[in-house]
Design a protein around this motif. Structure first.
Motif, PDB file in Angstrom:
ATOM      1  N   TYR A 101       0.816  -1.222   0.000  1.00  0.00           N
ATOM      2  CA  TYR A 101       0.000   0.000   0.000  1.00  0.00           C
ATOM      3  C   TYR A 101       0.846   1.267   0.000  1.00  0.00           C
ATOM      4  N   LYS A 102       2.100   1.161  -0.424  1.00  0.00           N
ATOM      5  CA  LYS A 102       3.044   2.279  -0.291  1.00  0.00           C
ATOM      6  C   LYS A 102       2.539   3.598  -0.879  1.00  0.00           C
ATOM      7  N   GLN A 103       1.819   3.544  -1.992  1.00  0.00           N
ATOM      8  CA  GLN A 103       1.352   4.786  -2.604  1.00  0.00           C
ATOM      9  C   GLN A 103       0.248   5.454  -1.782  1.00  0.00           C
ATOM     10  N   PHE A 104      -0.336   4.715  -0.836  1.00  0.00           N
ATOM     11  CA  PHE A 104      -1.415   5.258  -0.006  1.00  0.00           C
ATOM     12  C   PHE A 104      -0.974   5.528   1.433  1.00  0.00           C
ATOM     13  N   GLU A 106       0.688   7.781   3.079  1.00  0.00           N
ATOM     14  CA  GLU A 106       0.547   9.097   3.694  1.00  0.00           C
ATOM     15  C   GLU A 106      -0.839   9.307   4.278  1.00  0.00           C
ATOM     16  N   LYS A 107      -1.873   8.744   3.636  1.00  0.00           N
ATOM     17  CA  LYS A 107      -3.247   8.964   4.071  1.00  0.00           C
ATOM     18  C   LYS A 107      -3.825   7.795   4.857  1.00  0.00           C
ATOM     19  N   LEU A 108      -3.082   6.708   4.950  1.00  0.00           N
ATOM     20  CA  LEU A 108      -3.583   5.509   5.621  1.00  0.00           C
ATOM     21  C   LEU A 108      -3.325   5.608   7.126  1.00  0.00           C
ATOM     22  N   ASP A 112      -6.102   1.408   9.963  1.00  0.00           N
ATOM     23  CA  ASP A 112      -6.397   0.818   8.659  1.00  0.00           C
ATOM     24  C   ASP A 112      -5.255  -0.065   8.162  1.00  0.00           C
TER      25      ASP A 112
END
Length: 128
Positions: A101-104, A106-108, A112
């Motif tokens: 999930y590296k691209q997400f 910052e918002k994760l 979650d």
């Protein structure tokens, strides 16, 4: 179908549902509780098991007064059939989940991220 019956997909029969904090936050207020109780009862009649890790309980029950904490804990315990342990297998999967999930990232939220890890650890869970 009577006024207190809910038509749910049959593929959910005999399944396990991983609950997120938002389920509890949304279902706890008295104005929502009747509808959510109907939903939960309908699923339990289909032999659906509800599970959650302890940190979901802690995130949900934190409140300003001990009375509210106790009421929320009682509510959590009335729905959850089993608490999933945070074991070494979950711990081992955290890094690969971060990579996945590296691209997400910052918002994760941390919650979650750990829930995603539980979904990898316990295959066949549905997340609600």
């Amino acid at each position: 179908m009577g006024p207190h019956r809910m038509k749910l997909p049959q593929f959910l029969s005999n399944s396990t549902v991983l609950l997120d904090t938002n389920f509890f936050i949304d279902s706890f207020p008295s104005k929502n509780r009747k509808a959510y109780n109907l939903f939960v009862d309908s699923l339990k009649k289909m032999k659906v098991a509800f599970v959650a890790p302890n940190f979901i309980k802690y995130e949900f029950i934190k409140s300003k007064t001990i009375d509210v904490v106790r009421e929320k804990e009682k509510y959590f315990n009335s729905i959850v059939d089993a608490v999933l342990p945070y074991d070494s297998k979950v711990d081992e999967l955290v890094v690969s989940t971060i990579e996945e999930y590296k691209q997400f990232m910052e918002k994760l939220s941390l919650a979650d991220l750990v829930l995603a890890t539980y979904l990898k650890r316990y295959l066949g869970l549905f997340l609600l």
